[in-house]
Design a protein around this motif. Sequence first.
Motif, mmCIF file in Angstrom:
data_model
loop_
_atom_site.group_PDB
_atom_site.id
_atom_site.type_symbol
_atom_site.label_atom_id
_atom_site.label_comp_id
_atom_site.label_asym_id
_atom_site.label_seq_id
_atom_site.Cartn_x
_atom_site.Cartn_y
_atom_site.Cartn_z
ATOM 1 N N GLY A 1 0.790 -1.222 0.000
ATOM 2 C CA GLY A 1 0.000 0.000 0.000
ATOM 3 C C GLY A 1 0.826 1.278 0.000
ATOM 4 N N GLN A 2 2.142 1.184 -0.062
ATOM 5 C CA GLN A 2 2.960 2.386 0.022
ATOM 6 C C GLN A 2 2.857 3.207 -1.251
ATOM 7 N N LEU A 3 2.878 4.522 -1.079
ATOM 8 C CA LEU A 3 2.843 5.440 -2.211
ATOM 9 C C LEU A 3 4.264 5.744 -2.665
ATOM 10 N N ASN A 4 4.437 5.827 -3.954
ATOM 11 C CA ASN A 4 5.738 6.210 -4.482
ATOM 12 C C ASN A 4 5.835 7.728 -4.481
ATOM 13 N N PRO A 5 6.993 8.267 -4.109
ATOM 14 C CA PRO A 5 7.122 9.727 -4.132
ATOM 15 C C PRO A 5 7.003 10.261 -5.560
ATOM 16 N N VAL A 6 6.418 11.432 -5.687
ATOM 17 C CA VAL A 6 6.228 12.070 -6.991
ATOM 18 C C VAL A 6 7.053 13.346 -7.010
ATOM 19 N N ALA A 7 7.867 13.497 -8.036
ATOM 20 C CA ALA A 7 8.679 14.711 -8.173
ATOM 21 C C ALA A 7 7.875 15.788 -8.891
ATOM 22 N N ILE A 8 7.957 17.003 -8.392
ATOM 23 C CA ILE A 8 7.319 18.148 -9.035
ATOM 24 C C ILE A 8 8.313 18.696 -10.052
ATOM 25 N N LEU A 9 7.943 18.659 -11.325
ATOM 26 C CA LEU A 9 8.824 19.131 -12.383
ATOM 27 C C LEU A 9 8.710 20.636 -12.594
ATOM 28 N N ARG A 10 7.501 21.152 -12.405
ATOM 29 C CA ARG A 10 7.290 22.580 -12.626
ATOM 30 C C ARG A 10 6.138 23.053 -11.751
ATOM 31 N N ASP A 11 6.323 24.191 -11.117
ATOM 32 C CA ASP A 11 5.287 24.838 -10.318
ATOM 33 C C ASP A 11 5.524 26.336 -10.431
ATOM 34 N N GLU A 12 4.847 26.938 -11.380
ATOM 35 C CA GLU A 12 5.043 28.360 -11.646
ATOM 36 C C GLU A 12 3.753 29.103 -11.353
ATOM 37 N N ARG A 13 3.863 30.180 -10.606
ATOM 38 C CA ARG A 13 2.706 30.994 -10.227
ATOM 39 C C ARG A 13 3.078 32.449 -10.429
ATOM 40 N N GLN A 14 2.209 33.162 -11.102
ATOM 41 C CA GLN A 14 2.480 34.569 -11.360
ATOM 42 C C GLN A 14 1.209 35.369 -11.116
ATOM 43 N N ASP A 15 1.286 36.330 -10.194
ATOM 44 C CA ASP A 15 0.176 37.227 -9.902
ATOM 45 C C ASP A 15 0.339 38.467 -10.774
ATOM 46 N N LEU A 16 -0.627 38.691 -11.665
ATOM 47 C CA LEU A 16 -0.547 39.810 -12.590
ATOM 48 C C LEU A 16 -1.331 41.023 -12.084
ATOM 49 N N GLY A 17 -1.951 40.914 -10.919
ATOM 50 C CA GLY A 17 -2.710 42.017 -10.335
ATOM 51 C C GLY A 17 -4.152 42.054 -10.818
ATOM 52 N N ASN A 18 -5.019 42.688 -10.038
ATOM 53 C CA ASN A 18 -6.447 42.833 -10.372
ATOM 54 C C ASN A 18 -7.142 41.501 -10.627
ATOM 55 N N GLY A 19 -6.740 40.471 -9.919
ATOM 56 C CA GLY A 19 -7.360 39.155 -10.077
ATOM 57 C C GLY A 19 -6.806 38.332 -11.215
ATOM 58 N N ALA A 20 -5.876 38.875 -11.978
ATOM 59 C CA ALA A 20 -5.283 38.131 -13.095
ATOM 60 C C ALA A 20 -4.082 37.324 -12.593
ATOM 61 N N PHE A 21 -3.951 36.110 -13.102
ATOM 62 C CA PHE A 21 -2.828 35.265 -12.698
ATOM 63 C C PHE A 21 -2.564 34.205 -13.757
ATOM 64 N N VAL A 22 -1.409 33.568 -13.635
ATOM 65 C CA VAL A 22 -1.039 32.424 -14.482
ATOM 66 C C VAL A 22 -0.492 31.348 -13.548
ATOM 67 N N GLY B 1 -13.148 39.721 -14.538
ATOM 68 C CA GLY B 1 -14.441 39.550 -15.180
ATOM 69 C C GLY B 1 -15.202 40.860 -15.248
ATOM 70 N N SER B 2 -16.325 40.833 -15.922
ATOM 71 C CA SER B 2 -17.110 42.045 -16.154
ATOM 72 C C SER B 2 -17.790 42.573 -14.893
ATOM 73 N N GLN B 3 -17.935 41.728 -13.870
ATOM 74 C CA GLN B 3 -18.625 42.147 -12.650
ATOM 75 C C GLN B 3 -17.679 42.164 -11.448
ATOM 76 N N GLY B 4 -16.373 42.288 -11.719
ATOM 77 C CA GLY B 4 -15.389 42.377 -10.650
ATOM 78 C C GLY B 4 -14.843 41.047 -10.169
ATOM 79 N N GLN B 5 -15.334 39.951 -10.663
ATOM 80 C CA GLN B 5 -14.861 38.637 -10.255
ATOM 81 C C GLN B 5 -13.633 38.244 -11.075
ATOM 82 N N THR B 6 -12.979 37.169 -10.656
ATOM 83 C CA THR B 6 -11.880 36.611 -11.434
ATOM 84 C C THR B 6 -12.422 35.462 -12.261
#
Length: 126
Positions: A20-41, A59-64
């Motif tokens: 039942g053991q889980l094999n470790p998983v390597a994270i190859l990429r984790d990129e986060r960019q806050d572009l302001g005003n609710g915009a992000f990548v 969004g048109s009503q202030g949401q992301t």
Amino acid sequence: MKSVIFACLAALAVAAPQFGQLNPVAILRDERQDLGNGAFVYEFEADNGISESRRGFSGSQGQTNMEGSFRFPLPDGSFAEVRYVADENGFRAESPFIPTPHPLPAHAIEQIRIAEEQRARGITFE
């Protein structure tokens, strides 16, 4: 004697394969960019094939609003991928792996057509 048997059973349990053991998983990429005003990548990828890509924007009503996709491996070795949009019109996902409802039977479609005709002519039932 009971102690010896217990010790042997304990040693056997410790030496048994651990299925039942889980094999470790390597994270190859984790990129986060806050572009302001609710915009992000956001981009994520692991070595087991799991990945996600998401983009947010104002969004048109202030949401992301968001659009993106994610994928993950299936037991047969293939991959499932889901693409989605979340905006003023709600959440919409597309994938051949998302279940769809059964088609309506012909008599139900006919009843809906009749009800729409009656509603258009102003006929109501109370």
